[in-house]
Design a protein around this motif. Structure first.
Motif, PDB file in Angstrom:
ATOM      1  N   ASP A  73       0.768  -1.152  -0.095  1.00 52.11           N
ATOM      2  CA  ASP A  73       0.042   0.201  -0.079  1.00 52.11           C
ATOM      3  C   ASP A  73       0.767   1.234  -0.077  1.00 52.11           C
ATOM      4  O   ASP A  73       1.864   1.392   0.888  1.00 52.11           O
ATOM      5  CB  ASP A  73      -0.883  -0.060   1.429  1.00 52.11           C
ATOM      6  CG  ASP A  73      -2.049  -1.013   0.977  1.00 52.11           C
ATOM      7  OD1 ASP A  73      -2.669  -1.187   0.051  1.00 52.11           O
ATOM      8  OD2 ASP A  73      -2.409  -1.664   2.237  1.00 52.11           O
ATOM      9  N   LEU A  74       0.568   2.152  -0.956  1.00 53.83           N
ATOM     10  CA  LEU A  74       1.468   3.356  -1.086  1.00 53.83           C
ATOM     11  C   LEU A  74       0.611   4.697  -0.480  1.00 53.83           C
ATOM     12  O   LEU A  74      -0.473   4.835  -0.774  1.00 53.83           O
ATOM     13  CB  LEU A  74       1.792   3.658  -2.489  1.00 53.83           C
ATOM     14  CG  LEU A  74       2.726   2.289  -3.186  1.00 53.83           C
ATOM     15  CD1 LEU A  74       2.739   2.611  -4.557  1.00 53.83           C
ATOM     16  CD2 LEU A  74       3.961   2.204  -2.502  1.00 53.83           C
ATOM     17  N   PRO A  75       1.428   5.752  -0.091  1.00 56.20           N
ATOM     18  CA  PRO A  75       0.850   7.007   0.420  1.00 56.20           C
ATOM     19  C   PRO A  75       0.329   7.457  -1.031  1.00 56.20           C
ATOM     20  O   PRO A  75       0.943   7.504  -1.828  1.00 56.20           O
ATOM     21  CB  PRO A  75       1.812   7.826   0.865  1.00 56.20           C
ATOM     22  CG  PRO A  75       2.996   6.846   1.022  1.00 56.20           C
ATOM     23  CD  PRO A  75       2.753   5.554   0.295  1.00 56.20           C
ATOM     24  N   SER A  76      -0.899   8.068  -1.033  1.00 55.30           N
ATOM     25  CA  SER A  76      -1.435   9.007  -2.135  1.00 55.30           C
ATOM     26  C   SER A  76      -0.457   9.867  -2.952  1.00 55.30           C
ATOM     27  O   SER A  76      -0.566   9.821  -4.087  1.00 55.30           O
ATOM     28  CB  SER A  76      -2.858   9.349  -1.963  1.00 55.30           C
ATOM     29  OG  SER A  76      -2.578  10.389  -0.989  1.00 55.30           O
ATOM     30  N   GLU A  77       0.323  10.595  -2.023  1.00 53.67           N
ATOM     31  CA  GLU A  77       1.156  11.454  -2.676  1.00 53.67           C
ATOM     32  C   GLU A  77       2.257  11.189  -3.477  1.00 53.67           C
ATOM     33  O   GLU A  77       2.846  11.520  -4.396  1.00 53.67           O
ATOM     34  CB  GLU A  77       1.640  12.326  -1.339  1.00 53.67           C
ATOM     35  CG  GLU A  77       2.820  11.911  -0.427  1.00 53.67           C
ATOM     36  CD  GLU A  77       1.893  11.096   0.589  1.00 53.67           C
ATOM     37  OE1 GLU A  77       2.765  10.898   1.657  1.00 53.67           O
ATOM     38  OE2 GLU A  77       0.841  11.262   0.988  1.00 53.67           O
ATOM     39  N   LEU A  78       2.469   9.735  -3.164  1.00 52.44           N
ATOM     40  CA  LEU A  78       3.477   9.060  -4.283  1.00 52.44           C
ATOM     41  C   LEU A  78       3.189   8.773  -5.586  1.00 52.44           C
ATOM     42  O   LEU A  78       3.537   8.661  -6.293  1.00 52.44           O
ATOM     43  CB  LEU A  78       4.092   7.682  -3.446  1.00 52.44           C
ATOM     44  CG  LEU A  78       4.948   7.627  -2.359  1.00 52.44           C
ATOM     45  CD1 LEU A  78       5.381   6.428  -2.199  1.00 52.44           C
ATOM     46  CD2 LEU A  78       6.247   8.348  -2.555  1.00 52.44           C
ATOM     47  N   CYS A  79       1.729   8.637  -5.689  1.00 54.24           N
ATOM     48  CA  CYS A  79       0.809   8.432  -6.855  1.00 54.24           C
ATOM     49  C   CYS A  79       0.464   9.853  -7.520  1.00 54.24           C
ATOM     50  O   CYS A  79      -0.539   9.276  -8.391  1.00 54.24           O
ATOM     51  CB  CYS A  79      -0.171   7.342  -6.668  1.00 54.24           C
ATOM     52  SG  CYS A  79       0.926   5.902  -6.141  1.00 54.24           S
ATOM     53  N   ASP A  80       0.875  10.857  -7.177  1.00 54.59           N
ATOM     54  CA  ASP A  80       0.482  12.228  -7.949  1.00 54.59           C
ATOM     55  C   ASP A  80       1.287  12.517  -9.271  1.00 54.59           C
ATOM     56  O   ASP A  80       2.564  12.645  -9.182  1.00 54.59           O
ATOM     57  CB  ASP A  80       0.761  13.271  -6.856  1.00 54.59           C
ATOM     58  CG  ASP A  80      -0.040  14.641  -7.341  1.00 54.59           C
ATOM     59  OD1 ASP A  80      -0.598  14.650  -8.355  1.00 54.59           O
ATOM     60  OD2 ASP A  80       0.688  15.595  -6.581  1.00 54.59           O
ATOM     61  N   GLN A  81       0.518  12.575 -10.330  1.00 58.91           N
ATOM     62  CA  GLN A  81       1.252  12.775 -11.513  1.00 58.91           C
ATOM     63  C   GLN A  81       1.262  14.254 -12.077  1.00 58.91           C
ATOM     64  O   GLN A  81       1.815  14.431 -12.940  1.00 58.91           O
ATOM     65  CB  GLN A  81       0.407  11.922 -12.693  1.00 58.91           C
ATOM     66  CG  GLN A  81       0.403  10.368 -12.398  1.00 58.91           C
ATOM     67  CD  GLN A  81      -0.050   9.899 -13.676  1.00 58.91           C
ATOM     68  OE1 GLN A  81       0.364  10.013 -14.847  1.00 58.91           O
ATOM     69  NE2 GLN A  81      -0.851   8.837 -13.320  1.00 58.91           N
ATOM     70  N   GLU A  82       0.651  15.164 -11.208  1.00 63.59           N
ATOM     71  CA  GLU A  82       0.457  16.620 -11.556  1.00 63.59           C
ATOM     72  C   GLU A  82       1.705  17.331 -11.218  1.00 63.59           C
ATOM     73  O   GLU A  82       2.656  17.078 -10.172  1.00 63.59           O
ATOM     74  CB  GLU A  82      -0.535  17.054 -10.618  1.00 63.59           C
ATOM     75  CG  GLU A  82      -0.542  18.771 -11.113  1.00 63.59           C
ATOM     76  CD  GLU A  82      -1.775  19.304 -10.187  1.00 63.59           C
ATOM     77  OE1 GLU A  82      -1.730  20.634 -10.328  1.00 63.59           O
ATOM     78  OE2 GLU A  82      -2.739  18.664  -9.915  1.00 63.59           O
TER      79      GLU A  82
END
Length: 169
Positions: A73-82
């Motif tokens: 499970d990854l923190p959502s900030e790691l998956c930010d493409q912006e």
């Protein structure tokens, strides 16, 4: 320094992993040597920039290898493409390298390319992908976006490709 060409003689896992590493080095090389403003500049109607491509590839590595294949499970900030205002090429490259390092650890620890992952990013898929599928998909996506990066870099300063001596990298 130009990316290292994968060996012509290696087993399948080593070959696939080497091509992924080669492509990672290539896309980073295409982003190196431009200033932060140039790296963030959207030069095509789709809104893509060199930084946007690297952020997308970072999320692909984390999503397919860490989250889907390994089940982390990854923190959502790691998956930010912006691409955020003020974000630097150095920061984006560092995040991409960190994601690649996480992926490399998972890939190295897997004994067989046939081992299925824990989950998939495709909710309608009938099964979870094997490491072979994940590596092949990352190679395909990274290669496609490395080509996009090549076009963007050519628009920035005229440098293109890494063949026929037509390059600094």
């Amino acid at each position: 320094m130009p990316p290292m060409t994968p060996s012509l003689i290696a087993d399948e896992k080593t070959t696939l992993h080497a091509f992924l590493r080669y492509l990672r080095e290539s896309v980073i090389a295409k982003t190196t040597g431009v200033n932060d403003e140039q790296a963030a500049k959207e030069l095509v109607p789709s809104g893509k920039s060199l930084l946007a491509l690297l952020k997308h590839l970072t999320v692909m590595e984390l999503g397919w290898v860490s989250w889907a294949y390994a089940g982390v499970d990854l923190p959502s900030e790691l998956c930010d493409q912006e691409v955020r205002p003020g974000e630097t090429a150095e920061e984006v490259i560092a995040a991409y390298l960190a994601a690649a390092e996480r992926s490399d650890a998972v890939i190295d620890a897997c004994a067989s390319l046939d081992t299925p992952g824990v989950r998939t990013l495709r909710p309608t898929a009938p099964a979870t992908p094997t490491l072979r599928w994940v590596l092949t998909h990352l190679i395909e996506d990274t290669a496609r976006h490395t080509g996009h990066a090549d076009v963007l870099r050519e628009q920035i300063d005229g440098l293109a490709g890494n063949w026929k001596g037509n390059t600094r990298w």
